[in-house]
Design a protein around this motif. Structure first.
Motif, PDB file in Angstrom:
ATOM      1  N   LYS A 125       0.973  -1.350   0.084  1.00  0.00           N
ATOM      2  CA  LYS A 125      -0.242  -0.074   0.043  1.00  0.00           C
ATOM      3  C   LYS A 125       0.793   1.024  -0.349  1.00  0.00           C
ATOM      4  N   TYR A 126       1.904   1.458  -0.551  1.00  0.00           N
ATOM      5  CA  TYR A 126       2.924   1.855  -0.211  1.00  0.00           C
ATOM      6  C   TYR A 126       2.102   3.338  -1.749  1.00  0.00           C
ATOM      7  N   LYS A 127       2.319   4.570  -1.326  1.00  0.00           N
ATOM      8  CA  LYS A 127       1.176   5.635  -1.896  1.00  0.00           C
ATOM      9  C   LYS A 127       2.478   6.745  -2.266  1.00  0.00           C
ATOM     10  N   HIS A 131       3.541   9.901   0.575  1.00  0.00           N
ATOM     11  CA  HIS A 131       4.385   9.275   1.351  1.00  0.00           C
ATOM     12  C   HIS A 131       4.136   7.289   2.464  1.00  0.00           C
ATOM     13  N   LEU A 132       3.201   7.410   1.671  1.00  0.00           N
ATOM     14  CA  LEU A 132       2.633   6.622   3.082  1.00  0.00           C
ATOM     15  C   LEU A 132       2.935   5.134   2.993  1.00  0.00           C
ATOM     16  N   ASN A 133       3.103   4.273   3.599  1.00  0.00           N
ATOM     17  CA  ASN A 133       3.464   2.637   4.179  1.00  0.00           C
ATOM     18  C   ASN A 133       4.527   3.178   3.234  1.00  0.00           C
ATOM     19  N   ASP A 134       5.382   3.728   3.639  1.00  0.00           N
ATOM     20  CA  ASP A 134       6.413   4.163   2.882  1.00  0.00           C
ATOM     21  C   ASP A 134       7.943   3.156   3.278  1.00  0.00           C
ATOM     22  N   ILE A 135       7.951   2.616   3.018  1.00  0.00           N
ATOM     23  CA  ILE A 135       8.729   1.404   4.237  1.00  0.00           C
ATOM     24  C   ILE A 135       9.342   0.094   2.768  1.00  0.00           C
ATOM     25  N   GLY A 136      10.501  -0.646   2.422  1.00  0.00           N
ATOM     26  CA  GLY A 136      10.523  -1.551   2.687  1.00  0.00           C
ATOM     27  C   GLY A 136      12.227  -2.170   3.366  1.00  0.00           C
ATOM     28  N   LEU A 137      12.281  -3.509   2.614  1.00  0.00           N
ATOM     29  CA  LEU A 137      13.139  -4.798   3.179  1.00  0.00           C
ATOM     30  C   LEU A 137      13.448  -4.513   1.814  1.00  0.00           C
ATOM     31  N   ASP A 242      21.052  -1.941  28.247  1.00  0.00           N
ATOM     32  CA  ASP A 242      20.563  -1.163  27.441  1.00  0.00           C
ATOM     33  C   ASP A 242      20.710  -1.693  25.978  1.00  0.00           C
ATOM     34  N   ARG A 243      19.298  -1.471  25.180  1.00  0.00           N
ATOM     35  CA  ARG A 243      19.297  -1.440  23.905  1.00  0.00           C
ATOM     36  C   ARG A 243      18.753  -0.862  22.777  1.00  0.00           C
ATOM     37  N   TYR A 244      18.711  -0.316  22.213  1.00  0.00           N
ATOM     38  CA  TYR A 244      18.340   0.369  21.023  1.00  0.00           C
ATOM     39  C   TYR A 244      17.239  -0.242  20.290  1.00  0.00           C
ATOM     40  N   VAL A 245      16.339   0.727  20.012  1.00  0.00           N
ATOM     41  CA  VAL A 245      14.600   0.012  19.186  1.00  0.00           C
ATOM     42  C   VAL A 245      14.812   1.116  18.447  1.00  0.00           C
ATOM     43  N   GLN A 246      14.390   0.775  16.961  1.00  0.00           N
ATOM     44  CA  GLN A 246      13.998   1.592  15.853  1.00  0.00           C
ATOM     45  C   GLN A 246      12.119   1.899  15.851  1.00  0.00           C
ATOM     46  N   LEU A 247      11.898   2.721  15.973  1.00  0.00           N
ATOM     47  CA  LEU A 247      10.541   2.897  16.094  1.00  0.00           C
ATOM     48  C   LEU A 247       9.984   4.061  14.858  1.00  0.00           C
ATOM     49  N   GLY A 248      10.700   3.903  13.956  1.00  0.00           N
ATOM     50  CA  GLY A 248      11.029   5.309  12.940  1.00  0.00           C
ATOM     51  C   GLY A 248      11.435   4.641  11.597  1.00  0.00           C
ATOM     52  N   ILE A 249      10.869   5.083  10.414  1.00  0.00           N
ATOM     53  CA  ILE A 249      12.298   5.429   9.328  1.00  0.00           C
ATOM     54  C   ILE A 249      11.300   7.042   9.038  1.00  0.00           C
ATOM     55  N   ALA A 250      13.392   6.971   8.559  1.00  0.00           N
ATOM     56  CA  ALA A 250      12.935   8.882   7.715  1.00  0.00           C
ATOM     57  C   ALA A 250      12.539   8.826   6.282  1.00  0.00           C
ATOM     58  N   SER A 251      11.335   9.247   6.576  1.00  0.00           N
ATOM     59  CA  SER A 251      10.262   9.082   4.971  1.00  0.00           C
ATOM     60  C   SER A 251      10.053  10.309   4.357  1.00  0.00           C
ATOM     61  N   TRP A 252      10.369  11.407   4.440  1.00  0.00           N
ATOM     62  CA  TRP A 252      10.155  12.891   4.094  1.00  0.00           C
ATOM     63  C   TRP A 252      11.218  13.793   4.678  1.00  0.00           C
ATOM     64  N   VAL A 253      11.647  14.666   4.559  1.00  0.00           N
ATOM     65  CA  VAL A 253      12.710  15.184   4.645  1.00  0.00           C
ATOM     66  C   VAL A 253      12.813  17.054   3.743  1.00  0.00           C
ATOM     67  N   SER A 254      13.156  17.579   4.419  1.00  0.00           N
ATOM     68  CA  SER A 254      13.568  18.854   3.592  1.00  0.00           C
ATOM     69  C   SER A 254      13.821  19.306   2.866  1.00  0.00           C
ATOM     70  N   ASP A 255      14.138  19.580   1.287  1.00  0.00           N
ATOM     71  CA  ASP A 255      15.505  20.121   1.185  1.00  0.00           C
ATOM     72  C   ASP A 255      16.269  21.131   1.591  1.00  0.00           C
ATOM     73  N   LYS A 256      15.445  21.831   2.197  1.00  0.00           N
ATOM     74  CA  LYS A 256      15.408  22.725   3.028  1.00  0.00           C
ATOM     75  C   LYS A 256      16.163  23.337   4.458  1.00  0.00           C
ATOM     76  N   CYS A 257      16.175  21.644   4.546  1.00  0.00           N
ATOM     77  CA  CYS A 257      16.449  20.985   6.053  1.00  0.00           C
ATOM     78  C   CYS A 257      15.526  22.246   7.356  1.00  0.00           C
ATOM     79  N   LEU A 258      14.163  21.957   7.383  1.00  0.00           N
ATOM     80  CA  LEU A 258      13.195  22.408   7.729  1.00  0.00           C
ATOM     81  C   LEU A 258      13.448  21.929   9.076  1.00  0.00           C
ATOM     82  N   ASN A 259      12.559  22.713  10.107  1.00  0.00           N
ATOM     83  CA  ASN A 259      12.198  22.293  11.525  1.00  0.00           C
ATOM     84  C   ASN A 259      11.758  20.597  11.926  1.00  0.00           C
TER      85      ASN A 259
END
Length: 303
Positions: A125-127, A131-137, A242-259
């Protein structure tokens, strides 16, 4: 080598064949860091040996993304980072993309290792437009052996923690994107970012966010081009470590590096990740059911 891109995958009920409780994590041996030395970058410590799960993805056309190693065979990234022809190289154990040997203060980590990809999966269901369901393996063409500088990050495959995770107010993210002075970085960058109202990202990107997307960023630091596919993660205490767990994937970032940046929320996709790994990964490398009910992890304060 034959390469296969799978855009959709049927939902299968796979029997593990062993009685027990469903594991909380995709891989039990996960999320451990091996800090070697420190280097201060833009007020953040980018330590050699940290983030051994980071994958540097590069195509012949020069496009670059990040990803994360999640077990002996699979790298997690965004659907948009997967080219149709699967002409993509995965480098594990990378720190400085311009050096063959990574060293700090006379201490060095092992060399990076390159892998080809023989199979890839985009969520059905990636759109792309939203950027919906923007996930891949990505399935690697050979088994990854774990070392101090190459090991997987933790992934939740059970949604019991969803309400608790939704309360988290900040995260850590890493990548090789542009720095604060708008220059590309060869060295892995690290920054803490805060959860932001979804309305902020809606204003930046012109689309409403769903419950499966997270808005996060800072006024004085944000993700930039080159950070796509990188992890949104938190340190937790689980099974006496102590462990790191991943909770998300960077899917949409601004070309202008906005906040504000948009991340794919991984908790709703944990079952999809597990299905792909179980169906297309070797049986001997699968996480087995637990004989006891798994303990739930604790996240450090401030939440």
């Amino acid at each position: 080598m034959t390469k296969i891109l799978i855009v959709g995958m049927a939902v299968l009920c796979l029997s593990v064949g062993v009685l027990g409780f469903k594991p909380l994590l995709l891989e039990e041996n996960c999320g451990f860091e091996n800090q070697i030395s420190a280097r201060i970058m833009n007020g953040q410590a980018a330590k050699l040996g940290e983030n051994p799960w980071m994958a540097y993805l590069k195509t012949p056309s020069g496009s670059k993304c990040a990803g994360t190693l999640i077990n002996h065979w699979f790298v997690l990234t965004t659907a948009q980072c997967i080219p149709d022809d699967l002409a993509i190289t995965v480098r594990l154990g990378e720190y400085n993309t311009k050096t063959k040997h990574d060293c700090e203060n006379r201490r060095c980590q092992g060399d990076a290792e390159e892998y080809e990809v023989d199979m890839a999966f985009r969520h059905t269901k990636y759109k792309p437009s939203e950027h919906l369901n923007d996930i891949g393996l990505l399935r690697l063409e050979r088994r990854v052996e774990y070392f101090a500088h190459i090991r997987p990050i933790c992934i939740f495959v059970d949604e019991r923690l969803r309400d608790h995770v939704n309360l988290l107010t900040w995260f850590t993210t890493v990548g090789w994107g542009k720095t604060a002075d708008n220059k590309s970085s060869n060295i892995l960058q690290k920054i803490d970012i805060s959860r932001q109202p979804k309305e902020l990202c809606s204003e930046i990107f012109g689309h409403s966010l769903t419950s499966d997307q997270i808005c996060a960023g800072n006024q004085n630091g944000a993700l930039c081009t080159g950070d796509l596919g990188g992890p949104q993660m938190r340190l937790m205490w689980h099974n006496n470590h102590d462990r790191y767990v991943q909770l998300g994937i960077a899917s949409w970032v601004s070309d202008k590096c906005l906040n504000g940046s948009i991340f794919t929320n991984l908790l709703p996709h944990g079952h999809w990740i597990e299905r792909v790994v179980r169906q297309f990964g070797p049986v001997q490398d699968l996480q087995r059911p637990s004989a006891t009910i798994p303990d739930l992890p604790d996240f450090y304060q401030p939440i």
